[in-house]
Write a protein that holds these residues in place. Structure first.
Motif, mmCIF file in Angstrom:
data_model
loop_
_atom_site.group_PDB
_atom_site.id
_atom_site.type_symbol
_atom_site.label_atom_id
_atom_site.label_comp_id
_atom_site.label_asym_id
_atom_site.label_seq_id
_atom_site.Cartn_x
_atom_site.Cartn_y
_atom_site.Cartn_z
ATOM 1 N N ASP A 525 0.898 -1.120 -0.157
ATOM 2 C CA ASP A 525 -0.051 0.054 -0.046
ATOM 3 C C ASP A 525 0.952 1.238 -0.133
ATOM 4 O O ASP A 525 0.310 2.296 -0.461
ATOM 5 N N PHE A 526 2.251 1.137 0.486
ATOM 6 C CA PHE A 526 2.916 2.279 0.581
ATOM 7 C C PHE A 526 4.109 2.211 -0.307
ATOM 8 O O PHE A 526 5.210 3.100 0.089
ATOM 9 N N GLY A 527 4.220 1.391 -1.317
ATOM 10 C CA GLY A 527 5.297 1.292 -2.106
ATOM 11 C C GLY A 527 6.178 -0.015 -1.668
ATOM 12 O O GLY A 527 5.527 -0.820 -1.086
ATOM 13 N N VAL A 528 7.350 0.097 -2.094
ATOM 14 C CA VAL A 528 8.327 -1.107 -1.756
ATOM 15 C C VAL A 528 9.170 -0.855 -0.529
ATOM 16 O O VAL A 528 9.639 0.229 -0.304
ATOM 17 N N PRO A 529 8.689 -1.823 0.374
ATOM 18 C CA PRO A 529 9.474 -1.629 1.733
ATOM 19 C C PRO A 529 10.878 -1.360 1.638
ATOM 20 O O PRO A 529 11.769 -2.088 0.907
ATOM 21 N N HIS A 530 11.428 -0.710 2.726
ATOM 22 C CA HIS A 530 13.061 -0.282 2.817
ATOM 23 C C HIS A 530 13.490 -1.094 4.103
ATOM 24 O O HIS A 530 14.802 -1.202 4.067
ATOM 25 N N SER A 531 12.873 -0.991 4.989
ATOM 26 C CA SER A 531 13.421 -1.478 6.360
ATOM 27 C C SER A 531 13.120 -3.089 6.474
ATOM 28 O O SER A 531 12.125 -3.842 5.520
ATOM 29 N N ALA A 532 14.073 -3.779 7.072
ATOM 30 C CA ALA A 532 13.902 -5.073 7.632
ATOM 31 C C ALA A 532 13.061 -5.167 8.718
ATOM 32 O O ALA A 532 13.013 -4.321 9.741
ATOM 33 N N PHE A 533 12.653 -6.643 8.965
ATOM 34 C CA PHE A 533 11.531 -6.556 10.003
ATOM 35 C C PHE A 533 12.205 -7.768 11.046
ATOM 36 O O PHE A 533 12.579 -8.841 10.771
ATOM 37 N N ASN A 534 12.669 -7.130 12.273
ATOM 38 C CA ASN A 534 13.696 -7.967 12.986
ATOM 39 C C ASN A 534 13.241 -9.150 13.445
ATOM 40 O O ASN A 534 14.088 -10.383 13.403
ATOM 41 N N VAL A 535 12.001 -9.772 13.698
ATOM 42 C CA VAL A 535 11.392 -10.867 13.932
ATOM 43 C C VAL A 535 11.626 -11.808 12.796
ATOM 44 O O VAL A 535 12.038 -13.099 13.352
ATOM 45 N N CYS A 536 11.735 -11.451 11.703
ATOM 46 C CA CYS A 536 12.068 -12.269 10.591
ATOM 47 C C CYS A 536 13.363 -12.779 10.312
ATOM 48 O O CYS A 536 13.497 -14.018 10.096
ATOM 49 N N THR A 537 14.273 -11.821 10.956
ATOM 50 C CA THR A 537 15.517 -12.542 11.153
ATOM 51 C C THR A 537 15.811 -13.586 11.942
ATOM 52 O O THR A 537 16.302 -14.294 11.810
ATOM 53 N N PHE A 538 15.119 -13.330 13.037
ATOM 54 C CA PHE A 538 15.012 -14.485 14.255
ATOM 55 C C PHE A 538 14.436 -15.859 13.935
ATOM 56 O O PHE A 538 14.935 -17.101 14.121
ATOM 57 N N TRP A 539 13.511 -15.535 13.092
ATOM 58 C CA TRP A 539 12.562 -16.576 12.300
ATOM 59 C C TRP A 539 13.660 -17.435 11.340
ATOM 60 O O TRP A 539 13.702 -18.868 11.571
ATOM 61 N N LEU A 540 14.561 -16.654 10.702
ATOM 62 C CA LEU A 540 15.468 -17.243 9.931
ATOM 63 C C LEU A 540 16.673 -18.092 10.723
ATOM 64 O O LEU A 540 16.980 -19.214 10.289
ATOM 65 N N ILE A 541 16.902 -17.474 11.676
ATOM 66 C CA ILE A 541 17.943 -17.989 12.667
ATOM 67 C C ILE A 541 17.406 -19.284 13.115
ATOM 68 O O ILE A 541 18.083 -20.290 13.068
ATOM 69 N N GLU A 542 16.033 -19.528 13.576
ATOM 70 C CA GLU A 542 15.491 -20.637 13.945
ATOM 71 C C GLU A 542 15.766 -21.724 12.822
ATOM 72 O O GLU A 542 16.028 -22.992 13.193
ATOM 73 N N ALA A 543 15.260 -21.482 11.903
ATOM 74 C CA ALA A 543 14.937 -22.366 10.720
ATOM 75 C C ALA A 543 16.521 -22.950 10.149
ATOM 76 O O ALA A 543 16.785 -23.955 9.885
ATOM 77 N N LEU A 544 17.554 -21.856 10.399
ATOM 78 C CA LEU A 544 18.879 -22.227 9.875
ATOM 79 C C LEU A 544 19.374 -23.520 10.806
ATOM 80 O O LEU A 544 19.910 -24.445 10.306
ATOM 81 N N TYR A 545 19.150 -23.325 12.276
ATOM 82 C CA TYR A 545 19.459 -24.174 13.395
ATOM 83 C C TYR A 545 19.004 -25.562 13.083
ATOM 84 O O TYR A 545 19.363 -26.428 13.070
ATOM 85 N N LEU A 546 17.558 -25.502 12.853
ATOM 86 C CA LEU A 546 16.682 -26.697 12.874
ATOM 87 C C LEU A 546 17.022 -27.661 11.556
ATOM 88 O O LEU A 546 16.526 -28.505 11.376
ATOM 89 N N THR A 547 17.177 -26.886 10.539
ATOM 90 C CA THR A 547 18.045 -27.502 9.353
ATOM 91 C C THR A 547 19.308 -27.858 9.425
ATOM 92 O O THR A 547 19.833 -28.304 8.135
ATOM 93 N N GLY A 548 19.925 -27.749 10.276
ATOM 94 C CA GLY A 548 21.488 -28.419 10.646
ATOM 95 C C GLY A 548 22.443 -27.246 10.261
ATOM 96 O O GLY A 548 23.373 -27.591 10.377
ATOM 97 N N ARG A 549 22.194 -25.917 10.024
ATOM 98 C CA ARG A 549 23.302 -25.022 9.704
ATOM 99 C C ARG A 549 23.468 -24.144 11.118
ATOM 100 O O ARG A 549 23.168 -23.121 11.389
ATOM 101 N N HIS A 550 24.136 -24.892 12.225
ATOM 102 C CA HIS A 550 24.179 -24.581 13.655
ATOM 103 C C HIS A 550 25.136 -23.255 13.600
ATOM 104 O O HIS A 550 25.050 -22.086 14.290
ATOM 105 N N GLU A 551 26.337 -23.215 12.607
ATOM 106 C CA GLU A 551 27.105 -22.025 12.721
ATOM 107 C C GLU A 551 26.677 -20.861 12.301
ATOM 108 O O GLU A 551 26.665 -20.041 12.767
ATOM 109 N N ASP A 552 26.106 -21.119 11.220
ATOM 110 C CA ASP A 552 25.332 -20.124 10.324
ATOM 111 C C ASP A 552 24.234 -19.350 11.301
ATOM 112 O O ASP A 552 24.201 -18.246 11.323
ATOM 113 N N ALA A 553 23.393 -20.059 11.907
ATOM 114 C CA ALA A 553 22.606 -19.588 12.950
ATOM 115 C C ALA A 553 23.124 -18.884 13.951
ATOM 116 O O ALA A 553 22.597 -17.682 14.414
ATOM 117 N N ARG A 554 24.148 -19.395 14.658
ATOM 118 C CA ARG A 554 24.916 -18.801 15.948
ATOM 119 C C ARG A 554 25.452 -17.395 15.497
ATOM 120 O O ARG A 554 25.232 -16.455 16.255
#
Length: 609
Positions: A525-554
């Motif tokens: 509605d307001f155009g293309v977003p420019h900022s990142a959403f912090n919780v999405c990064t934390f979701w990614l961290i959880e997913a990286l860990y649970l799919t075996g990428r432990h060091e990347d997550a940490r």
């Protein structure tokens, strides 16, 4: 945690470097110069009495209003920290000649006469630390969202401030005339300030404030003592948990998404929203995180709030958000008396999203409630009547699982069938099946499990894109959206599922910007977003860990922790290029992310043996 900063009126708060205080009834934000720049009365969604944060004028400016400052003359250094395991803030000011003062800020909260005492009040205590310091007190409340002056009257030991329909009283042992005229004066002994109800103080102020400080400290430290924290990152988890607790309106159990309104998602974006209400979605994530720490008091209070919402829901329909007293109507308006954070308006009050259709709320209602069927620690476990009430919510989840809605990002001008919303409807049916099985209702178990299986099959069929080998955020497009990461947390797909891994790869490739994750990269509605959403990064961290990428997550988690304010907190959004924080603050989603990732990634306690 402490930070030394240059002092004086030239210090600006450019990165939301703010320190929350509160008592689960009222809250305030103190800036890095020790000034109270945001506080609302008589509760978090009330009218701001100190709205300097949104005035567009630096709080240290002589023209600033809506601020409460206790200033050291010639201040050169400022250090701030919380009393351990509390939201009680201590600010130390020092000038170039070694004169120093210490200011303690808190909102009283403690058990008295077998109930919690949490007045609509702020306590500030200032004491000389060294030398012969001189201070000035600037106490400038406002009313009418910055549109009206405040009338004052005074007595020998108090100043009365007449607001709209009520008044507040400052009781103090400081010279009242010095405060009224904002004069510099020598601080030769500790002074105490209690800003609260317009009532005479019935006891001596100094011992009363000291007792409040002692009891409030004990109350918070006792609460923290009951948390099951991970071995690593304990300070981060504890600070996040305390702040999440501050976001609960304890009287009703409602959990607000943030303590502020109208801090933009990025500079001059117009994406300025009022987050001082209870979103069913945000509250679900909050209680989920605190449950992992064993903070059952927050869950129990929130479940009581939800039961009132469910009982009042017409035909099972649940709004995305409600007021802290369960108010359904939250009409949105713009207040022109305040120009906005750093002049970037508008300032919005209310939130029109209450009128939206967001189907994920049905799943979150049931996900929050289902624990009560299994957890024997709770004072009130759920039974047949609770299950039957939740079935009405489940029926609606079934009816709408493949219907368009505004989605979890609350798009205002378009609707789609969102995969995340459909998955939450699946979760509603799936968890109802679990509850039915626990209660021995086998017929209802099979009924709800069959519905869950049908929704699951529909989502896989409608959201999977053979051409790009990934799940789409909508049934009608081929959209990337970070909410798809949550299919793992919901147990909709397993970490080993090839479809999930392919989707995760696509999301990380398309939405990751260095350390940060966008919600989506398509125009809204307001155009293309420019900022990142912090919780999405934390979701990614959880997913990286649970799919075996432990060091990347940490590694990514450690990078995110560097983005915190001096208070150890995060707002909603971040600029991926500059690292500057944006959006309402402190934001529950972001605090939830820090807790969940710390619990997941931490070494076990056995590591110390």
């Amino acid at each position: 945690m402490a930070r030394w900063l240059g002092g004086g009126n030239d210090v600006t708060t450019t990165n939301l470097d703010l320190w929350p205080i509160g008592n689960c009834q009222v809250s305030g934000l103190v800036d890095r110069s020790g000034r109270l720049v945001w506080a609302c009365l008589p509760r978090v969604d009330g009218e701001p009495v100190f709205p300097s944060l949104l005035s567009g004028i630096e709080a240290g400016d002589d023209k600033a209003t809506g601020v409460w400052a206790i200033e050291l003359d010639g201040v050169a250094k400022t250090e701030q920290s919380y009393i351990r395991n509390t939201p009680i803030l201590v600010t130390r000011h020092e000038d170039e000649h070694g004169n120093a003062i210490e200011v303690t800020d808190f909102c009283p909260r403690y058990t008295s006469n077998e109930r919690i005492y949490r007045p609509v009040a702020f306590v500030r205590m200032v004491r000389p630390v060294s030398g012969s310091p001189r201070i000035r007190v600037r106490l400038r409340p406002t009313r009418g969202w910055g549109n009206a002056d405040v009338t004052t009257t005074a007595g020998s030991h108090h100043i009365r401030y007449v607001l709209n329909d009520e008044s507040v009283r400052l009781s103090t042992d400081a010279p009242v005339g010095y405060i009224q005229e904002e004069r510099l004066f020598r601080l030769e002994h500790p002074l105490h300030f209690f800003l609260g109800p317009d009532e005479s103080f019935s006891t001596a102020l100094m011992p009363a404030c000291m007792r409040m400080l002692h009891d409030t400290t004990g109350e918070w430290q006792h609460w923290v003592r009951g948390l099951a924290t991970p071995y690593e990152w304990q300070d981060i988890v504890i600070r996040s948990a305390i702040t999440l607790k501050l976001c609960q309106h304890e009287e009703t159990g409602a959990i607000v998404a943030a303590l502020t309104t109208s801090i933009p998602e990025h500079a001059d974006s117009g994406r300025n929203w009022d987050y001082r209400y209870c979103w069913i979605r945000d509250a679900y994530y909050t209680v989920q995180a605190l449950n992992r720490l064993g903070a059952l008091d927050v869950l129990e209070s929130y479940l009581a709030y939800l039961r009132n919402i469910v009982e009042s829901a017409k035909g099972g329909h649940v709004q995305p958000l409600y007021g802290v007293l369960g108010e359904a109507k939250l009409e949105e308006r713009i207040e022109d008396g305040l120009v906005g954070y750093r002049g970037m308006g508008p300032v919005r009050v209310g939130n029109q999203a209450y009128e939206q259709i967001q189907h994920d709320a049905y799943g979150q209602i049931i996900l929050c409630n289902v624990q009560a069927f299994f957890d024997h620690r709770l004072f009130r476990m759920a039974g047949i009547e609770d299950f039957e009430a939740l079935e009405a919510i489940g029926d609606l989840a079934w009816e709408v699982h493949d219907k368009p809605d505004a989605g979890l990002w609350e798009l205002r001008t378009r609707q789609s069938v969102h995969t995340y919303s459909a998955a939450m409807c699946w979760a509603a049916c799936d968890r109802l099946a679990n509850a039915a099985h626990k209660l021995g209702l086998e017929e209802r178990y099979h009924f709800w499990q069959d519905r869950a299986d049908q929704i699951h099959a529909t989502i896989v069929e409608k959201a999977w894109r053979t051409e790009t080998q990934r799940l789409s955020a909508t049934f009608s497009g081929d959209d990337l959206d970070a909410s798809l990461i949550q299919l793992l947390d919901l147990r909709f797909l397993s970490p080993q599922d090839k479809r999930y891994r392919a989707t995760l790869y696509a999301l990380e490739t398309g939405l990751r910007r260095g350390t940060d994750m966008l919600r989506y990269d398509s125009e809204d509605d307001f155009g293309v977003p420019h900022s990142a959403f912090n919780v999405c990064t934390f979701w990614l961290i959880e997913a990286l860990y649970l799919t075996g990428r432990h060091e990347d997550a940490r590694t990514l988690f450690e990078e995110m922790l560097k983005r915190r304010t001096a208070a150890g907190l995060l707002s909603e959004d971040i600029d991926p290029t500059s690292g500057e924080l944006w959006g309402n603050y402190p934001q529950t989603y972001s605090l939830v992310g820090m807790i969940n990732c710390a619990v997941l990634l931490s070494k076990p306690w056995q590591a110390i043996r």
